[in-house]
Design a protein around this motif. Structure first.
Motif, mmCIF file in Angstrom:
data_model
loop_
_atom_site.group_PDB
_atom_site.id
_atom_site.type_symbol
_atom_site.label_atom_id
_atom_site.label_comp_id
_atom_site.label_asym_id
_atom_site.label_seq_id
_atom_site.Cartn_x
_atom_site.Cartn_y
_atom_site.Cartn_z
ATOM 1 N N ARG A 500 0.857 -1.181 0.000
ATOM 2 C CA ARG A 500 0.000 0.000 0.000
ATOM 3 C C ARG A 500 0.894 1.231 0.000
ATOM 4 N N PRO A 501 0.717 2.148 -0.977
ATOM 5 C CA PRO A 501 1.600 3.313 -1.038
ATOM 6 C C PRO A 501 1.445 4.225 0.167
ATOM 7 N N LYS A 502 2.534 4.912 0.494
ATOM 8 C CA LYS A 502 2.535 5.871 1.586
ATOM 9 C C LYS A 502 1.974 7.196 1.090
ATOM 10 N N LEU A 503 0.926 7.684 1.757
ATOM 11 C CA LEU A 503 0.306 8.948 1.378
ATOM 12 C C LEU A 503 0.552 9.999 2.454
ATOM 13 N N VAL A 558 -22.158 27.363 -2.864
ATOM 14 C CA VAL A 558 -22.755 26.168 -3.480
ATOM 15 C C VAL A 558 -23.302 25.249 -2.396
ATOM 16 N N VAL A 559 -22.492 25.041 -1.358
ATOM 17 C CA VAL A 559 -22.902 24.160 -0.257
ATOM 18 C C VAL A 559 -24.167 24.690 0.409
ATOM 19 N N ALA A 560 -24.246 26.019 0.584
ATOM 20 C CA ALA A 560 -25.417 26.635 1.223
ATOM 21 C C ALA A 560 -26.699 26.358 0.435
ATOM 22 N N ARG A 561 -26.600 26.303 -0.883
ATOM 23 C CA ARG A 561 -27.794 26.084 -1.710
ATOM 24 C C ARG A 561 -28.306 24.650 -1.609
ATOM 25 N N TYR A 562 -27.475 23.742 -1.116
ATOM 26 C CA TYR A 562 -27.902 22.339 -0.954
ATOM 27 C C TYR A 562 -28.119 21.987 0.518
ATOM 28 N N GLU A 563 -28.347 23.014 1.310
ATOM 29 C CA GLU A 563 -28.552 22.812 2.748
ATOM 30 C C GLU A 563 -29.750 21.893 2.996
ATOM 31 N N GLY A 564 -29.547 20.937 3.897
ATOM 32 C CA GLY A 564 -30.635 20.034 4.272
ATOM 33 C C GLY A 564 -30.809 18.844 3.347
ATOM 34 N N MET A 565 -30.044 18.750 2.278
ATOM 35 C CA MET A 565 -30.160 17.625 1.350
ATOM 36 C C MET A 565 -29.184 16.532 1.770
ATOM 37 N N ASP A 566 -29.705 15.398 2.214
ATOM 38 C CA ASP A 566 -28.871 14.304 2.703
ATOM 39 C C ASP A 566 -28.217 13.507 1.582
ATOM 40 N N GLU A 567 -28.728 13.666 0.371
ATOM 41 C CA GLU A 567 -28.226 12.833 -0.722
ATOM 42 C C GLU A 567 -26.900 13.326 -1.299
ATOM 43 N N VAL A 568 -26.453 14.500 -0.902
ATOM 44 C CA VAL A 568 -25.184 15.016 -1.405
ATOM 45 C C VAL A 568 -24.337 15.494 -0.233
ATOM 46 N N VAL A 569 -23.035 15.158 -0.280
ATOM 47 C CA VAL A 569 -22.111 15.549 0.782
ATOM 48 C C VAL A 569 -20.925 16.262 0.140
ATOM 49 N N PHE A 570 -20.459 17.310 0.822
ATOM 50 C CA PHE A 570 -19.378 18.134 0.290
ATOM 51 C C PHE A 570 -18.137 18.009 1.185
ATOM 52 N N GLY A 571 -16.975 18.013 0.557
ATOM 53 C CA GLY A 571 -15.726 17.933 1.309
ATOM 54 C C GLY A 571 -14.656 18.796 0.676
ATOM 55 N N GLU A 572 -13.580 19.012 1.407
ATOM 56 C CA GLU A 572 -12.432 19.743 0.872
ATOM 57 C C GLU A 572 -11.155 19.168 1.474
ATOM 58 N N MET A 573 -10.072 19.227 0.704
ATOM 59 C CA MET A 573 -8.797 18.669 1.155
ATOM 60 C C MET A 573 -7.653 19.604 0.777
ATOM 61 N N ASN A 574 -6.744 19.819 1.714
ATOM 62 C CA ASN A 574 -5.571 20.663 1.526
ATOM 63 C C ASN A 574 -4.469 19.841 0.857
ATOM 64 N N MET A 575 -4.193 20.134 -0.420
ATOM 65 C CA MET A 575 -3.225 19.341 -1.174
ATOM 66 C C MET A 575 -1.778 19.654 -0.785
ATOM 67 N N ALA A 576 -1.568 20.681 0.014
ATOM 68 C CA ALA A 576 -0.217 20.969 0.493
ATOM 69 C C ALA A 576 0.195 19.982 1.575
ATOM 70 N N LEU A 577 -0.787 19.364 2.228
ATOM 71 C CA LEU A 577 -0.497 18.473 3.355
ATOM 72 C C LEU A 577 -1.011 17.058 3.154
ATOM 73 N N ASN A 578 -1.738 16.821 2.074
ATOM 74 C CA ASN A 578 -2.356 15.512 1.860
ATOM 75 C C ASN A 578 -2.187 15.053 0.416
ATOM 76 N N ASP A 579 -2.216 13.738 0.219
ATOM 77 C CA ASP A 579 -2.147 13.152 -1.119
ATOM 78 C C ASP A 579 -3.422 12.379 -1.407
ATOM 79 N N VAL A 580 -3.781 12.324 -2.692
ATOM 80 C CA VAL A 580 -4.846 11.425 -3.126
ATOM 81 C C VAL A 580 -4.206 10.107 -3.523
ATOM 82 N N PRO A 581 -4.947 9.001 -3.505
ATOM 83 C CA PRO A 581 -4.382 7.716 -3.925
ATOM 84 C C PRO A 581 -3.880 7.796 -5.369
#
Length: 663
Positions: A500-503, A558-581
């Motif tokens: 498993r690669p190191k991230l 954008v997130v505010a306009r989908y307030e209360g909708m359980d079918e969609v989830v929003f996230g964010e990631m800092n690429m200076a400190l994290n890697d994607v697979p």
């Protein structure tokens, strides 16, 4: 305070007592300005018997651009060493003012632009300015005394200004460049920040290299004034550095600070290959403990073009190896090699008992690029030495296995050979002939702290840290004690894709509940994007990138306009400190938005790149039929209501405060 004491303080400050400076470094609330021994308070306006002019962001350029020689101290009011140095410079100013040497000071806490432009990372910092062109202080040592300081400033001030880089134009470019054995040319633009940062280093290097042996010239081409010259060499970004030898161009791959430029260009000067006239001289040249040496064995009947091709290639690889050549057939015969071959001799410190210690190029290619690649690949012993200088030329191929340790041969020769031998004993089974090829190297841990950190081995307690760097930037760390058995198992698992690669990853958030935008890190990316029960949209950003700052403003809308909708989830990631697979392919342009539809594990990149909240809503609403719960008008009314409520609350608070003040 005696003058001798002041001089000593200056020298010590210059050489070993600089105070560290942070971007927002400030004194604590209870800190006080402590007077120095001579009674000069830190940050005091007057210095000694002479007050040094105070320059700032507004008046600096006007003050220095027409002055032939000025000594400027960059300081902070809280730095005691700075205060002592200001006192000494004030005294020297009185002695040298009549000699045309000016002195000034800059408080970097009040002059942030100057601090950034001249990259002031520690104080006190002394710079010499000649008509606005800055160079670092490289003056006397602590044992030289005050007179040495005076002599140094007078000698420096006496050097003509034109001994910096040569100004190259359309009119003189060809006549100078084509007639010069070697010249480093910078293509620059005055508005370019990186050019401004390079400027003092380039000018200082130009002055030093002009008197080196052999002399090396530096020149500058200003854009857009000399755009005709720039177009000829395909200049698109600034600053661009090119090395010319009698008009023939070569890529500059060296550092961009004074010492690095000087060192690099000294190695570039002189002939690319040393003529070897005897067997003894050839054997001595081939034997080196630390350097890669290549020898071309030619004869007097050799086609001159073959030797010329070898010499030209030598100009391109001279930073990675030293070249020699002989045209005496008797030398080749005595050494045991055929003529018209090239033999690359590996550094003896890195040759194991499993190899000969040299590699032969039996047929010299007619193509210079092919010859260069062959020299690079033949320069690697079974387990070679990777350095900052050769990592992009000799050790750029992947997969690459590296062992990081202390390579102080004078202190740890026995330990280095022990670990080198363990790696070599395994590496011999993974040569190109085995069709399971890896490149193997050892490297000094002091040169590559970032690599070790990326492997997650910064706190590794063993003598040696081992990792594999695969294609597409993936990396894998050996987390067991290094033995022949553990290393072989590690490599086999890598080749069998069982590792498993190191991230890179920030610590996993304790809780994301209640957050409209979930914080995602390297270790939780797959879990977040793998939740097929919902639609997933994630923003990947570098916080300081301008476009990412803009995305940070419109993404919450954008997130505010989908307030209360359980079918969609929003996230964010800092690429200076994290890697994607590594399985997730990115185009490298941030911000990047990734989307995975409910019920699907497939991750797609939002394209075209969104530039505002309307683009993202369009992507979700039109392309994937995910309609927002709130309209733009709803969001605007809610924001207006919130501001009105906060305004009333603030007025009420002000009234209470006013009544309290009256009482």
């Amino acid at each position: 305070m005696k003058r001798s004491d002041l001089v000593f303080l200056l020298l010590v400050s210059l050489l070993c007592c600089a105070c560290g400076v942070e971007e927002d470094a400030v004194m604590g609330e209870d800190s006080e300005s402590v007077p120095s021994e001579g009674g000069v308070g830190v940050g005091r306006e007057d210095v000694g018997d002479v007050e040094l002019p105070l320059l700032n962001d507004d008046n600096f350029l006007r003050a220095v651009k027409n002055v032939d020689f000025m000594v400027v101290e960059f300081y902070t009011p809280w730095c005691h060493h700075c205060a002592s140095m200001l006192t000494v410079l004030g005294e020297l100013s009185g002695d040298l003012q009549a000699e045309g040497v000016s002195f000034a000071r800059v408080d970097i806490e009040q002059s942030k632009e100057l601090k950034a432009r001249y990259q002031i990372n520690a104080v006190p910092d002394i710079r010499i300015l000649r008509r606005g062109v800055a160079s670092p202080y490289t003056g006397p040592s602590e044992s030289d005394g005050k007179q040495a300081l005076i002599d140094y400033f007078l000698e420096e001030a006496a050097i003509p200004l034109e001994e910096g880089p040569i100004e190259l134009t359309v009119a003189n470019f060809d006549s100078i460049v084509k007639a010069t054995p070697i010249i480093l040319v910078e293509f620059y633009a005055e508005w370019c920040v990186h050019c401004q940062q390079l400027e003092p280093h380039f000018h200082a290097a130009a002055r030093r290299l002009r008197y080196s042996d052999p002399p090396v010239l530096l020149g500058q081409v200003q854009i857009p004034d000399q755009m005709e010259v720039a177009k000829r060499y395909g200049v698109e970004g600034y600053p661009l550095l090119i090395v010319f030898r009698y008009g023939r161009e070569y890529n500059y791959t060296g550092p961009r600070e004074e010492e690095g430029i000087v060192s690099y260009m000294k190695k570039q000067a002189g002939p690319p290959s040393q003529l070897l006239s005897s067997v003894a001289e050839t054997k001595a040249f081939a034997r080196s403990n630390t350097e890669i040496r290549a020898i071309g064995f030619f004869s007097k009947s050799t086609n001159p073009e073959l030797l010329e091709r070898y010499m030209e290639t030598g100009n391109r690889v001279r930073m990675d190896m030293e070249l020699g050549h002989t045209t005496d057939e008797a030398v080749a015969k005595e050494m045991g090699f055929k003529t018209n071959t090239i033999v690359v001799f590996h550094p003896r410190n890195y040759v194991s008992s499993f190899e000969e210690g040299h590699s032969v190029i039996k047929t010299i290619p007619t193509n210079q690029d092919v010859l260069m690649k062959q020299l690079m690949s033949h320069s690697r012993p079974l387990v070679g030495h990777m350095t900052e200088d050769n990592q992009l030329s000799v050790y750029h191929d992947r997969p690459l296995l590296v062992g990081y340790m202390d390579l102080s041969w004078d202190l740890h020769a026995k330990t280095i050979r022990y670990w080198h031998n363990i790696i070599a004993s395994v590496a011999k089974d993974y040569t190109p002939a085995s069709k399971k090829q890896l490149i193997f190297a050892i490297a000094d841990e002091q040169e590559f702290p970032t690599d070790i950190k990326l492997l997650g081995l910064s706190d590794w307690g063993e003598d040696i840290a081992v990792g594999i760097f695969g294609k597409d930037g993936v990396r894998f760390a050996l987390t067991e004690e290094l033995t022949s058995e553990s290393l072989k198992e590690f490599i086999d698992d890598f080749l069998g894709k069982g590792l498993r690669p190191k991230l890179n990853s920030e610590p996993t958030p304790k809780s994301n509940k209640g957050s409209a935008i979930k914080k995602v890190v390297g270790n939780t990316f797959e879990k977040f994007m793998g939740d097929k029960s919902k639609n997933r949209l994630i923003k990947l950003c570098m916080p300081d990138a301008p476009q990412c700052k803009k995305a940070g403003e419109y993404f919450p809308k954008v997130v505010a306009r989908y307030e209360g909708m359980d079918e969609v989830v929003f996230g964010e990631m800092n690429m200076a400190l994290n890697d994607v697979p590594p399985s997730v392919k990115l185009d490298g342009i941030l911000p990047t938005f990734l989307f995975a539809r409910k019920g699907s594990k497939d991750i797609i990149q939002v394209a075209p790149k969104p530039t505002d909240d309307a683009d993202l809503v369009f992507f979700l609403k039109v392309r994937h039929s995910i309609r927002p719960t709130l309209s733009e008008r709803d969001i605007a009314l809610r924001s207006k209501y919130k501001k009105n409520k906060e305004g009333k609350k603030e007025k009420k608070s002000d009234k209470k405060k006013s009544k309290k003040d009256e009482l």
